[in-house]
Design a protein around this motif. Structure first.
Motif, PDB file in Angstrom:
ATOM      1  N   GLN A  35       0.841  -1.189   0.000  1.00 44.81           N
ATOM      2  CA  GLN A  35       0.000   0.000   0.000  1.00 44.81           C
ATOM      3  C   GLN A  35       0.881   1.246   0.000  1.00 44.81           C
ATOM      4  OE1 GLN A  35      -2.948  -0.071   3.112  1.00 44.81           O
ATOM      5  NE2 GLN A  35      -4.283  -1.438   1.955  1.00 44.81           N
ATOM      6  N   LEU A  36       0.538   2.181  -0.869  1.00 42.99           N
ATOM      7  CA  LEU A  36       1.377   3.350  -1.066  1.00 42.99           C
ATOM      8  C   LEU A  36       1.160   4.370   0.046  1.00 42.99           C
ATOM      9  CD1 LEU A  36       0.930   3.939  -4.910  1.00 42.99           C
ATOM     10  CD2 LEU A  36       2.552   2.458  -3.725  1.00 42.99           C
ATOM     11  N   ALA A  37       2.254   4.896   0.564  1.00 42.98           N
ATOM     12  CA  ALA A  37       2.170   6.012   1.497  1.00 42.98           C
ATOM     13  C   ALA A  37       1.807   7.282   0.722  1.00 42.98           C
ATOM     14  CB  ALA A  37       3.504   6.191   2.223  1.00 42.98           C
ATOM     15  N   TRP A  38       1.402   8.315   1.450  1.00 45.70           N
ATOM     16  CA  TRP A  38       0.944   9.525   0.758  1.00 45.70           C
ATOM     17  C   TRP A  38       2.041  10.119  -0.113  1.00 45.70           C
ATOM     18  CZ3 TRP A  38       3.466  14.109   1.291  1.00 45.70           C
ATOM     19  CH2 TRP A  38       4.333  14.241   2.387  1.00 45.70           C
ATOM     20  N   TYR A  39       3.301  10.038   0.360  1.00 47.60           N
ATOM     21  CA  TYR A  39       4.392  10.629  -0.410  1.00 47.60           C
ATOM     22  C   TYR A  39       4.783   9.768  -1.610  1.00 47.60           C
ATOM     23  CZ  TYR A  39       6.842   7.414   2.749  1.00 47.60           C
ATOM     24  OH  TYR A  39       7.226   6.311   3.469  1.00 47.60           O
ATOM     25  N   GLU A  40       4.245   8.539  -1.677  1.00 46.26           N
ATOM     26  CA  GLU A  40       4.475   7.694  -2.855  1.00 46.26           C
ATOM     27  C   GLU A  40       3.359   7.836  -3.892  1.00 46.26           C
ATOM     28  OE1 GLU A  40       6.747   3.744  -1.368  1.00 46.26           O
ATOM     29  OE2 GLU A  40       4.733   3.978  -0.539  1.00 46.26           O
ATOM     30  N   ASN A  41       2.386   8.683  -3.594  1.00 51.98           N
ATOM     31  CA  ASN A  41       1.212   8.800  -4.452  1.00 51.98           C
ATOM     32  C   ASN A  41       1.031  10.218  -4.984  1.00 51.98           C
ATOM     33  OD1 ASN A  41      -0.819   7.348  -5.678  1.00 51.98           O
ATOM     34  ND2 ASN A  41      -2.324   7.763  -4.083  1.00 51.98           N
ATOM     35  N   ILE A  42       2.099  11.008  -5.003  1.00 57.56           N
ATOM     36  CA  ILE A  42       2.047  12.349  -5.560  1.00 57.56           C
ATOM     37  C   ILE A  42       2.162  12.232  -7.081  1.00 57.56           C
ATOM     38  CG2 ILE A  42       3.128  14.627  -5.612  1.00 57.56           C
ATOM     39  CD1 ILE A  42       4.249  14.033  -2.836  1.00 57.56           C
ATOM     40  N   PRO A  43       1.217  12.803  -7.820  1.00 57.94           N
ATOM     41  CA  PRO A  43       1.238  12.632  -9.279  1.00 57.94           C
ATOM     42  C   PRO A  43       2.569  13.032  -9.898  1.00 57.94           C
ATOM     43  CG  PRO A  43      -0.813  13.652  -8.588  1.00 57.94           C
ATOM     44  CD  PRO A  43       0.056  13.595  -7.377  1.00 57.94           C
TER      45      PRO A  43
END
Length: 316
Positions: A35-43
């Motif tokens: 599961q991606l952390a928030w900082y791994e999901n920045i466009p």
């Protein structure tokens, strides 16, 4: 906003064809389930920072993710430049949010999910309300005409070619486009989509030698029957194995041939067609043409010669 919505569309493209929820669970690596952390999901930025690899399993992350994010952002910007801060902008942005995932799903899976097309038709009519009852009327007519036009083409193609000539979801997609753009530019959408698809198909024909699927392999020739044995003699034993098992008199093997209806239930053929390596679905061409008409319609009307510019008379 376009980048953020583009990131969400990646989830839609991956999960809707699989019948999964687009809300839960959180975004994850499709290979290891991390599961991606928030900082791994920045466009875009996260994809670059991770060097296009999952931080858990190290396998590559497809380039399609940043591509869709950037594409959605550019289309959002183009819509704002085209319509300004008007009610038409909202309808244009929603149309982008529908056409982008439908195009990529169709390219990969050859389906246009009704979970997107049918609510999209309703949204197209509903978003026309702030533009007046005349626009609502044209939107409803556009949805009906778009559906009926491709339904008629599908019916005619099946009658002539004895097989499915258009995808079943294409009429839903054209109805969706008609609901957003009204009936007036539908002829231009069909013209542009057919023209551009034909050009690309011709190029593929030149490069690959065909623009469609590979031809079916020729059926194997039947084995010749063994020579008759003269009366009073016996057949020698074959070393490779026993001979054929005798069948009762009056029985013959039943062979189901293509098109003779045998082996099918209720006379319907089983839909086992698979796209060839050079096949391209028609849905993305419809989506591309709709975006071109919506964003470039007035410009196309000015630059095209006299007979063709009439096609874009309804593009405002």
């Amino acid at each position: 906003m376009g980048l953020l919505f583009g990131s969400f569309l990646n989830v839609v493209i991956a999960r809707v064809p699989a019948g999964e929820s687009i809300v839960r669970p959180r975004s994850r690596c499709p290979r290891c389930g991390h599961q991606l952390a928030w900082y791994e999901n920045i466009p875009v930025l996260s994809w670059l920072a991770l060097r296009a690899r999952c931080s858990s399993c190290g396998l590559p992350i497809s380039w399609r993710y940043p591509l869709i994010e950037l594409l959605t952002a550019l289309l959002f910007l183009a819509c704002q430049r085209r319509f300004g801060w008007t009610p038409e902008l909202v309808a244009a942005l929603v149309l982008v949010l529908l056409l982008v995932p439908l195009s990529f799903i169709d390219l990969e899976h050859w389906i246009l999910p009704q979970e997107l097309t049918w609510p999209g038709i309703v949204a197209g009519v509903a978003l026309s309300v702030p533009m007046g009852m005349g626009r609502v009327r044209d939107s409803v007519i556009g949805a009906v005409v778009g559906f009926l036009v491709f339904w008629g083409m599908e019916w005619l193609g099946e009658k002539i070619f004895k097989k499915e000539a258009l995808g079943a979801g294409d009429k839903d997609l054209l109805a969706l486009i008609g609901a957003f753009l009204t009936w007036k530019p539908l002829l231009a959408v069909i013209f542009l989509s057919s023209l551009q698809g034909a050009v690309v198909g011709s190029l593929m024909l030149l490069v690959r030698g065909r623009a469609g699927p590979a031809p079916d392999p020729e059926p194997e020739s039947p084995t010749a029957p063994p020579p008759a044995t003269p009366p009073g003699t016996e057949s020698p034993q074959v070393a490779e194995g026993p001979g054929p098992v005798p069948k009762p008199e009056g029985t013959e093997p039943v062979v189901a041939r293509e098109g003779d209806g045998k082996g099918e239930e209720d006379g319907e053929e089983e839909d086992d067609w698979e796209p060839g390596p050079t096949n391209i679905p028609f849905g993305p061409w419809l989506s591309l043409a709709a975006l071109e008409v919506m964003l470039l319609g007035p410009w196309l009307r000015e630059v095209l010669p006299v007979p063709l510019d009439m096609l874009f008379a309804g593009a405002r």
